[in-house]
Scaffold this active site. Structure first.
Site: not given
Length: 528
Positions: A343, A424-425
């Site tokens: 992202t 970063g999920g």
């Protein structure tokens, strides 16, 4: 000592310098933060292609100069053909596929978000699409200097991507992973962006581009069809919000995990930790994260299919009860199902008082990998967030998958407006909590709050362990205290991608602006 950039005419933060400059240039010429963000979003889709692209989704929080805040959910829905039965017939019965045509099952939504953002401020617009996309088109046509981050990421993920149709011819150079500094041209993508600039964003969903993509996707095993593109529309939404001792915090509605980010900060606020950077601060945020993630994992999904509105989770009494579960000295045991994600987050503020928090993603690095050679567009694998088993994320036609993406914004009691976020999920809510508390609760300089060592509870970016990962710049005494409290600690590199690529922009009541960018990425914070 690092300090935030300061100025009065415009502020922009992005994880790639070229995107920050594209946004800054629009702001400098009198454009709005929304126009600047579209220019930067197009640019970063070209110059940081492993992290995001126009074949992905996006989310916006926009604070207008009149004080109103609007959200835009530009999240594409699942194909009309996408059912558990359709996938079972193709050999997928336990888990969703992650690469290739079968993994490209949701409509790319981010371009619709760009259009909605521009429509919201139509009366204030100063630039047309040709001008806003000009930098991106130039980079695609003339080539980008590949970053070390992109080179390493491509090499690391090559085994799963090299045989996916279109990937190698688009993102490799002479069949090899491009080196840092090597020129990578994306001429087909440049032509696509030029077509969008000329014919309008709607052409991506109902014109020649939509027809080209629908045919390509069908030929390569995707369930997406032309009708899925024409049925898509970004949505203007009311953000989630929660009050804290510092002000009103806002984030994106489901299917994003914005609710988790707000819960972490609201729970930590209830712990009344007086000093930052010590055990109580770091342990408190980690334990608040666990409480938020337990609820998130059990019930978060497409808001149309959730048992109750996510805003209910932010009820004061419910938060009080969760905060009471946090042990101030011992770590809660932590087995859980983590989520990945690649992202970019960007923030902007303009001279008129508009502030934007924006996030754009393709889920995994390079998404599904499936790349249309004719257009240069690769398609996200966000549909991997669906489940083939009963639950809030059970796959269904037209449904929207769980998203780790969540742009954050805070309207502070002293009048400041802060836009912040990260990639970063699983780490996104955790990094947001670190940056916000360091800067707002404990007075750390904005840039220092982003540069300071961070942590990740769980797994992201392909990590195999679900430990508490600490960048190895933390005080050894603090690390030992966390271990003694029962945290399963693992040390990682001092400036690790695992800890995310954060950024922030702050607008003060008197017009002063601050911006900060993450040294873990290739970005810049620019203020005029």
């Amino acid at each position: 000592m690092l300090h935030a950039a300061l100025g009065f005419e415009g502020a922009f933060s992005a994880p790639h310098r070229a995107a920050a400059l594209a946004g800054r240039d629009i702001l400098r010429q009198g454009g709005t933060a929304m126009e600047a963000m579209v220019a930067a979003a197009a640019t970063i889709a070209v110059v940081y292609p492993h992290m995001n692209g126009i074949g992905g989704d996006g989310f916006w929080l926009i604070r207008r100069y009149d004080g109103s805040v609007t959200g835009i959910s530009a999240c594409g829905q699942a194909a009309g053909l996408a059912t558990p039965e359709w996938y079972a017939e193709r050999g997928h019965t336990n888990a969703m596929p992650t690469r290739g045509g079968h993994a490209a099952l949701t409509v790319p939504g981010t371009l619709g978000g760009w259009a909605t953002a521009l429509d919201l401020v139509e009366a204030d617009l100063r630039f047309g699409l040709n001008e806003l996309l000009d930098a991106a088109i130039s980079y695609a046509r003339d080539g980008i200097a590949v970053t070390g981050n992109q080179s390493v990421c491509t090499a690391d993920k090559l085994a799963g991507l090299k045989d996916v149709p279109g990937f190698a011819e688009t993102f490799l150079v002479d069949g090899k992973v491009p080196r840092a500094g090597e020129r990578l041209k994306q001429r087909a993508l440049g032509r696509t962006l030029k077509l969008i600039a000329t014919e309008g964003i709607e052409s991506f969903y109902s014109g020649e581009l939509a027809a080209t993509h629908a045919a390509f996707l069908e030929d390569h095993g995707s369930p997406l069809r032309y009708e899925d593109f024409t049925a898509y529309a970004a949505r203007e939404v009311e953000p989630l919000k929660v009050g804290t001792s510092h002000g009103v915090l806002m984030n994106m509605i489901p299917p994003t995990q914005g609710i988790a980010s707000l819960m972490i900060l609201a729970l930590f606020d209830r712990l009344a930790v007086e000093q930052g950077e010590g055990f109580d601060h770091i342990h408190g945020l980690i334990e608040a994260t666990k409480q938020a993630f337990i609820l998130r994992n059990a019930g978060l999904g497409d808001p149309d299919f959730m048992a109750e509105p996510a805003q209910n989770w932010l009820d004061g009494e419910r938060l009080d009860a969760l905060a009471a579960k946090i042990d101030g000295s011992r770590a809660l045991a932590w087995p859980y199902d983590p989520a990945e994600g690649d992202t970019i987050w960007m923030g902007a503020a303009d001279r008129y008082g508009n502030v934007v928090s924006f996030i754009q993603s393709v889920y995994w690095e390079f998404g599904s990998g499936l790349t249309c050679p004719e257009t240069g567009v690769y398609f996200q694998n966000r549909g991997a967030g669906f489940s083939l088993k009963p639950g809030p994320n059970l796959l269904a036609p037209g449904k929207r998958p769980f998203h780790t993406l969540n742009p954050a914004m805070a309207l502070l009691r002293d009048g400041r407006v802060m836009a912040y976020g990260t990639m970063g999920g699983e780490g996104q809510p955790q990094t947001q909590s670190a940056v916000f508390t360091r800067h707002i609760a404990y007075g750390m300089d904005l840039q220092q709050a982003i540069t300071a060592p961070r942590w990740l509870l769980g797994r992201t970016w392909g990590e195999e362990t679900t430990t508490l990962k600490l960048e190895d710049r933390f005080d050894p005494a603090l690390v030992q205290a966390l271990q003694d409290a029962g945290h399963d600690v693992e040390m990682i590199a001092p400036f690790s991608d695992t800890a995310g690529h954060a950024g922030a922009v702050v607008l003060h009541p008197g017009g002063l602006m601050e911006a900060a960018a993450d040294p873990r990425a290739d970005g810049a914070a620019i203020v005029d």
